[in-house]
Design an enzyme around this catalytic site. Structure first.
Site, short mmCIF file in Angstrom:
data_model
loop_
_atom_site.label_atom_id
_atom_site.label_comp_id
_atom_site.label_asym_id
_atom_site.label_seq_id
_atom_site.Cartn_x
_atom_site.Cartn_y
_atom_site.Cartn_z
N ASP A 142 114.93 54.70 -67.86
CA ASP A 142 113.66 54.73 -68.54
C ASP A 142 112.90 53.56 -68.83
O ASP A 142 113.61 52.54 -69.18
CB ASP A 142 113.84 55.74 -69.99
CG ASP A 142 112.57 56.16 -70.48
OD1 ASP A 142 111.58 56.30 -69.74
OD2 ASP A 142 112.48 56.51 -71.70
N HIS A 196 107.89 51.44 -61.44
CA HIS A 196 108.96 52.20 -60.68
C HIS A 196 109.22 51.31 -59.46
O HIS A 196 110.47 51.51 -59.05
CB HIS A 196 108.00 53.32 -60.28
CG HIS A 196 107.66 54.41 -61.33
ND1 HIS A 196 108.50 54.68 -62.23
CD2 HIS A 196 106.51 54.88 -61.58
CE1 HIS A 196 108.09 55.60 -63.23
NE2 HIS A 196 106.88 55.70 -62.58
N LEU A 204 131.96 54.07 -53.64
CA LEU A 204 131.16 54.37 -54.96
C LEU A 204 130.42 55.55 -54.41
O LEU A 204 129.59 55.67 -53.63
CB LEU A 204 130.30 53.18 -55.34
CG LEU A 204 129.30 53.63 -56.49
CD1 LEU A 204 129.96 53.66 -57.81
CD2 LEU A 204 127.83 52.89 -56.37
#
Ligand code: FPP
Length: 247
Positions: free
Chosen positions: A21, A38, A132
């Site tokens: 956020d 973004h 991962l």
């Protein structure tokens, strides 16, 4: 990095979940459009994934686009989806090189076709990677995920595939997007808000929470190290008692 790696390899820490956020505020502070935030935010994604991979973390879950984010102005929604495709074409080679497996949670059927195709391509290309797991929430909402799980379990009972008694916590876990993943050990939210915003509600039952003020585009290794060092000091009891501490 090496000391953290050792701490992690000697621990049960497997999964870090993050609510990314603060992109909008980061951009506004610089007098820029929210999309600018973004863009920088999407660049942090691969950096943090690589750090987690180097540290030996098994799963990194990131909340990129929620079922509620459709309410944002169309221009912003389009910019996020454009960034998603740019992210995939820019970082797919790195994911392959780093043995990172992409995984998606969310309803992809509502995504623009061009995004769906790019995501499916990346999922396929990384499907045999064993390092991962980069699990990205796209058009993801935890309540929708749980509702879908209920429906699937209902149909399984109705069709005689399972018995009503078979519906237990494990069966519900196995019906979520995260069926094959361990629950998050840590939930981090950047950007200062102290809420979980419909993210992995079933899976975070025993996660350790970190709400930090840093805006997502500023999140880096130093921030993650601080959190990890604190995490290893926390006393996780999972509802039991810590026999070593006698409390
Ligand atoms: C929250 O910040 C961020 C989002 C809703 C989008 C997250 C998207 C990215 C990091 C980029 C795309 C992702 C990938 C995987 C390529 P906010 O806009 O709510 O910030 P604010 O609270 O400051 O307004």
């Amino acid at each position: 990095m090496e000391d953290l790696k050792e701490l992690i390899s000697n621990s049960s820490l497997k999964h870090i979940a993050m609510i990314m956020d603060g992109n909008g505020r980061w951009a506004t502070k610089r007098g820029e459009d929210r999309s600018y935030g973004h863009k920088f935010g999407s660049e942090r994604v691969i950096e943090i994934a690589q750090i987690c991979s180097d540290l030996g973390i098994k799963v990194l879950s990131l909340y990129a686009f929620s079922t509620e984010n459709w309410k944002r102005p169309e221009k912003e929604v389009i910019s996020i989806f454009n960034l998603l495709n740019k992210f995939i074409s820019r970082e797919l080679d790195t994911m392959i090189e780093k043995n990172i497996k992409l995984s998606i949670m969310g309803d992809l059927s509502q995504l623009p076709l061009i995004n769906r195709k790019a995501v499916e391509h990346a999922l396929k290309k990384t499907s045999s990677n064993t390092g991962l797991i980069l699990n990205i929430g796209l058009n993801y909402g935890s309540r929708a995920e749980i509702s879908t799980a209920f429906k699937r379990l209902y149909f399984d009972v109705r069709d005689g595939k399972i018995d009503i008694e078979d519906i237990d916590e494990k069966a519900i876990s196995k019906t979520l997007y995260t069926a094959d993943l361990p629950d998050p050990d840590i939930l981090i939210r950047t950007g200062g808000e102290k809420r979980v915003s419909n993210f992995m509600l079933y899976q975070i039952a025993y996660s350790e929470f970190y709400f930090i003020d840093t805006l997502w585009p500023d999140f880096d290794f130093a921030e993650l190290s601080k959190i990890l060092k604190d995490f290893f000091k926390r006393d996780r009891r999972f509802g039991g008692i810590n026999a070593n501490k006698g409390s």
